[in-house]
Design a protein around this motif. Structure first.
Motif, PDB file in Angstrom:
ATOM      1  N   GLY A 226       0.787  -1.224   0.000  1.00  0.00           N
ATOM      2  CA  GLY A 226       0.000   0.000   0.000  1.00  0.00           C
ATOM      3  C   GLY A 226       0.821   1.276   0.000  1.00  0.00           C
ATOM      4  O   GLY A 226       1.816   1.410  -0.717  1.00  0.00           O
ATOM      5  N   ILE A 227       0.409   2.230   0.830  1.00  0.00           N
ATOM      6  CA  ILE A 227       1.052   3.539   0.885  1.00  0.00           C
ATOM      7  C   ILE A 227       2.509   3.414   1.301  1.00  0.00           C
ATOM      8  O   ILE A 227       3.389   4.102   0.769  1.00  0.00           O
ATOM      9  CB  ILE A 227       0.280   4.469   1.844  1.00  0.00           C
ATOM     10  N   GLY A 228       2.791   2.534   2.266  1.00  0.00           N
ATOM     11  CA  GLY A 228       4.163   2.362   2.728  1.00  0.00           C
ATOM     12  C   GLY A 228       5.076   1.871   1.635  1.00  0.00           C
ATOM     13  O   GLY A 228       6.204   2.362   1.461  1.00  0.00           O
ATOM     14  N   ARG A 229       4.607   0.891   0.878  1.00  0.00           N
ATOM     15  CA  ARG A 229       5.423   0.360  -0.219  1.00  0.00           C
ATOM     16  C   ARG A 229       5.595   1.418  -1.307  1.00  0.00           C
ATOM     17  O   ARG A 229       6.693   1.592  -1.853  1.00  0.00           O
ATOM     18  CB  ARG A 229       4.785  -0.893  -0.797  1.00  0.00           C
ATOM     19  N   ALA A 230       4.528   2.133  -1.646  1.00  0.00           N
ATOM     20  CA  ALA A 230       4.617   3.198  -2.654  1.00  0.00           C
ATOM     21  C   ALA A 230       5.606   4.268  -2.215  1.00  0.00           C
ATOM     22  O   ALA A 230       6.366   4.803  -3.033  1.00  0.00           O
ATOM     23  CB  ALA A 230       3.241   3.819  -2.882  1.00  0.00           C
ATOM     24  N   THR A 231       5.612   4.590  -0.924  1.00  0.00           N
ATOM     25  CA  THR A 231       6.536   5.597  -0.401  1.00  0.00           C
ATOM     26  C   THR A 231       7.973   5.115  -0.499  1.00  0.00           C
ATOM     27  O   THR A 231       8.877   5.879  -0.885  1.00  0.00           O
ATOM     28  CB  THR A 231       6.184   5.921   1.062  1.00  0.00           C
ATOM     29  N   ALA A 232       8.205   3.845  -0.152  1.00  0.00           N
ATOM     30  CA  ALA A 232       9.557   3.293  -0.244  1.00  0.00           C
ATOM     31  C   ALA A 232      10.082   3.381  -1.672  1.00  0.00           C
ATOM     32  O   ALA A 232      11.225   3.800  -1.913  1.00  0.00           O
ATOM     33  CB  ALA A 232       9.556   1.843   0.240  1.00  0.00           C
ATOM     34  N   LEU A 233       9.251   3.026  -2.648  1.00  0.00           N
ATOM     35  CA  LEU A 233       9.680   3.055  -4.049  1.00  0.00           C
ATOM     36  C   LEU A 233       9.912   4.490  -4.522  1.00  0.00           C
ATOM     37  O   LEU A 233      10.868   4.772  -5.248  1.00  0.00           O
ATOM     38  CB  LEU A 233       8.643   2.361  -4.924  1.00  0.00           C
ATOM     39  N   VAL A 398      -8.149   5.670  -0.193  1.00  0.00           N
ATOM     40  CA  VAL A 398      -7.010   5.310  -1.035  1.00  0.00           C
ATOM     41  C   VAL A 398      -7.133   3.842  -1.433  1.00  0.00           C
ATOM     42  O   VAL A 398      -7.515   2.988  -0.627  1.00  0.00           O
ATOM     43  CB  VAL A 398      -5.676   5.554  -0.298  1.00  0.00           C
ATOM     44  N   ASP A 399      -6.800   3.550  -2.674  1.00  0.00           N
ATOM     45  CA  ASP A 399      -6.887   2.181  -3.210  1.00  0.00           C
ATOM     46  C   ASP A 399      -5.671   1.369  -2.762  1.00  0.00           C
ATOM     47  O   ASP A 399      -4.664   1.294  -3.456  1.00  0.00           O
ATOM     48  CB  ASP A 399      -6.950   2.246  -4.742  1.00  0.00           C
ATOM     49  N   VAL A 426      -0.406   9.702  -2.033  1.00  0.00           N
ATOM     50  CA  VAL A 426       0.005   9.927  -0.647  1.00  0.00           C
ATOM     51  C   VAL A 426       1.527   9.900  -0.541  1.00  0.00           C
ATOM     52  O   VAL A 426       2.138  10.722   0.155  1.00  0.00           O
ATOM     53  CB  VAL A 426      -0.620   8.882   0.295  1.00  0.00           C
ATOM     54  N   ALA A 427       2.145   8.951  -1.239  1.00  0.00           N
ATOM     55  CA  ALA A 427       3.612   8.871  -1.229  1.00  0.00           C
ATOM     56  C   ALA A 427       4.228  10.169  -1.727  1.00  0.00           C
ATOM     57  O   ALA A 427       5.216  10.671  -1.171  1.00  0.00           O
ATOM     58  CB  ALA A 427       4.073   7.690  -2.084  1.00  0.00           C
ATOM     59  N   GLU A 428       3.644  10.736  -2.769  1.00  0.00           N
ATOM     60  CA  GLU A 428       4.157  11.996  -3.301  1.00  0.00           C
ATOM     61  C   GLU A 428       4.034  13.110  -2.270  1.00  0.00           C
ATOM     62  O   GLU A 428       4.919  13.975  -2.149  1.00  0.00           O
ATOM     63  CB  GLU A 428       3.400  12.363  -4.572  1.00  0.00           C
ATOM     64  N   THR A 429       2.933  13.094  -1.515  1.00  0.00           N
ATOM     65  CA  THR A 429       2.765  14.091  -0.450  1.00  0.00           C
ATOM     66  C   THR A 429       3.860  13.947   0.591  1.00  0.00           C
ATOM     67  O   THR A 429       4.420  14.941   1.076  1.00  0.00           O
ATOM     68  CB  THR A 429       1.377  13.928   0.201  1.00  0.00           C
ATOM     69  N   ALA A 495       0.876  -5.805  -2.712  1.00  0.00           N
ATOM     70  CA  ALA A 495       1.123  -4.820  -3.769  1.00  0.00           C
ATOM     71  C   ALA A 495       0.950  -3.400  -3.251  1.00  0.00           C
ATOM     72  O   ALA A 495       0.488  -3.168  -2.127  1.00  0.00           O
ATOM     73  CB  ALA A 495       0.179  -5.072  -4.940  1.00  0.00           C
ATOM     74  N   VAL A 496       1.301  -2.436  -4.078  1.00  0.00           N
ATOM     75  CA  VAL A 496       1.036  -1.038  -3.772  1.00  0.00           C
ATOM     76  C   VAL A 496      -0.465  -0.780  -3.818  1.00  0.00           C
ATOM     77  O   VAL A 496      -1.049  -0.181  -2.917  1.00  0.00           O
ATOM     78  CB  VAL A 496       1.774  -0.125  -4.768  1.00  0.00           C
ATOM     79  N   SER A 497      -1.109  -1.237  -4.871  1.00  0.00           N
ATOM     80  CA  SER A 497      -2.536  -0.976  -5.091  1.00  0.00           C
ATOM     81  C   SER A 497      -3.397  -2.107  -4.537  1.00  0.00           C
ATOM     82  O   SER A 497      -2.980  -3.260  -4.480  1.00  0.00           O
ATOM     83  CB  SER A 497      -2.807  -0.826  -6.591  1.00  0.00           C
TER      84      SER A 497
END
Length: 545
Positions: A226-233, A398-399, A426-429, A495-497
């Motif tokens: 999710g958000i955590g994985r998206a932020t890490a990437l 958030v998806d 959210v990661a972009e934020t 996954a992220v999504s």
């Protein structure tokens, strides 16, 4: 591929002669549909190569034309490359209303493969009328770019599209090839920057996205999905040094490996945020590995959905422990490091639920209201420390796989609705807050609307929310009760999504909102024009002798 197997990217019309020619290079293992337009010839290729794996851009399999064709899609692609590709290929997913494309970067040759995102037609090879049309669309060499209609859609894609474009440039390709026109055989990064300049130039947000975070040391909890994985990437792409924490250490190792391939440094530390000693050891590991902590992101979270009395009290207790006490444990471990360094940024992921209460999620709401108060109190305490920041983030829906991980005791199927933001939003934020810290930030207009409506009209807002949720539950399908991953980790949802947008065939909420606004403004303009015309006096008839 290094294995000698071939990946066919948007292959042209099938013929036995072409197949034989290609198979002299190696066996054809993969067929790729990189966007929603480049798939038409894949059914014939699949019929001839039934054992080849067909990978496609998200949402393609749901299209009626694709279903009627009988094309079997084995996997939809995201920003994370399949395991069998991860050593050689990196993927970047570009999405906008009515458009999505997956770009493929071949690391060994530093070649970026696009499809329609850049078109660079040689004008001398076109007839008079096609040449005029190509110039009007802005797709003639040497200044080719996306055609005008696609540029309009990508602008509607907003920050997500800008972020994807920035990622492509950050790959620093030496060569860029695409489906239409002359390739960028040399100086790929410079030419790509020019071709995508219309999307990036003049945008402060885009410039922030292009700045890297090389050397920043960041701890992220809840980093396995999710958000955590998206932020890490996202942070790995900017060169950050990452300490990833979650209960599923085996999944974390995969995330860490992906971060390494994207240009960051990453270590995986299995951590239960409800265990204060484990969180303290997490901070110690970060300091030992990277010499300090610049940013700590408290992202781990969970919830229980259903009538309060229908859930085991253990589920409610664990929700409070993860969401509130887990964040407090993180702050308790990070703040001494920040104070020693005299700088640092603490980011707490809260949610819309910290501003407006959500019915049938009492423990979740309690934890989020408490978390907002906790964050505000810390800001007051640390006001004298100019370079230590406490940031609160309030995303709308958030998806993410969080809908699978949370407990559901309602006996009804959960549907998060049509307005869903992407974890990458959210990661972009978070990335922007690292560059420029702020106290409280909403992700998505529904979050800010919830804050304002609850502050100005508490009782009507509560009644509206209650009525809406009861109505939706009464119409929802029956579903088994589940404790999800609240009490113990589960294998599902890495996954992220969460896949909701793909299944619903909807654009992300940011894009959907822009489309709605454009349609609304257009309708208002037409109405005003019609009213102005209807209000004009009719011309008087002239008398003729």
């Amino acid at each position: 591929m290094a294995s000698g197997e071939l990946l066919l990217h948007s292959p042209i019309r099938f013929s036995d002669a072409l197949r034989e020619e290609l198979e002299r290079l190696g066996p054809i293992k993969y067929l790729l549909a990189p966007n929603v337009a480049h798939w038409m010839f894949l059914p014939d290729w699949q019929a001839a190569l039934p054992n080849a794996h067909v990978y496609a851009v998200p949402g393609l399999s749901e299209r009626q034309q694709v279903r009627r064709s009988g094309l079997r899609i084995d996997r939809e692609l995201t920003d994370v490359a399949p395991d069998e590709w991860s050593e050689e290929l990196q993927l970047v997913l570009i999405t906008a209303p009515l458009f999505s494309e997956v770009a493929v970067f071949h690391r060994p040759s530093r070649t970026l493969v696009l499809t329609d995102l850049v078109q660079n037609l040689a004008p001398e090879g076109l007839g008079v009328l096609p040449r005029m049309a190509a110039r009007l669309l802005g797709i003639t060499a040497p200044d080719g770019k996306a055609p005008a209609y696609l540029r309009w859609l990508l602008r509607l894609g907003g920050r997500a599209a800008q972020l994807a474009a920035a990622r492509l440039i950050a790959l620093a390709p030496e060569r860029v090839i695409f489906a239409h026109g002359r390739w960028f055989e040399t100086g790929g990064t410079t030419q790509l920057r020019r071709a995508l300049g219309w999307l990036l130039d003049g945008s402060p947000e885009a410039r922030r996205l292009m700045r890297d975070l090389r050397g920043k040391r960041v701890v992220i909890t809840g980093a396995s999905s999710g958000i955590g994985r998206a932020t890490a990437l996202a942070l790995a792409r900017e060169g950050a040094s990452l300490v990833l924490a979650a209960r599923r250490e085996n999944v974390l190792k995969d995330v860490a490996a992906e971060c390494e391939t994207l240009g960051g440094q990453a270590i995986a530390v299995g951590t239960d945020v409800t265990d204060a000693d484990a969180v303290r050891r997490l901070a110690e590991q970060a300091v030992q590995s990277f010499g300090g902590i610049d940013v700590w992101i408290n992202n781990a979270g969970t919830g229980v959905f259903g009538a309060y009395q229908d859930a085991d009290l253990a589920l409610h207790r664990k929700t409070i422990e993860v969401n509130l006490l887990g964040t407090m444990n993180g702050a308790y471990a990070a703040l001494p490091v920040f104070l020693r360094q005299r700088r640092g940024t603490l980011i707490n992921n809260i949610s819309l639920g910290g501003w407006a209460p959500t019915p049938f999620a009492a423990a979740y709401t309690a934890s989020k209201f408490g978390l907002r108060g906790f964050s505000a109190s810390l800001r007051q305490e640390l006001a004298a420390h100019q370079d230590i920041h406490v940031c609160s983030v309030f995303p709308a829906m958030v998806d993410t796989p969080g809908f699978v991980h949370g407990a559901n005791v309602s006996g009804r199927n959960l549907d998060p609705g049509p307005l869903l933001y992407r974890p990458e939003d959210v990661a972009e934020t978070f990335v922007q807050l690292i560059h420029a810290p702020r106290d409280e930030v909403a992700v998505g207009w529904p979050a800010r609307l919830g804050q304002i409506s609850y502050a100005l009209a508490r009782l009507p807002t509560e009644r509206l929310m209650s009525t809406t949720f009861r109505f939706l539950l009464s119409r929802a399908k029956v579903a088994p009760r589940s404790s999800g991953a609240v009490l113990a980790p589960i294998a599902a949802g890495t996954a992220v999504s969460g896949g909701w947008l793909g299944r619903k065939k909807l654009p992300p909420a940011g894009q959907l909102s822009k489309i709605g606004l454009a349609v609304g403004l257009g309708g208002l303009a037409l109405m005003l024009i019609a009213r102005s015309r209807s209000g004009r006096p009719a011309p008087r008839a002239r008398a003729h002798r």
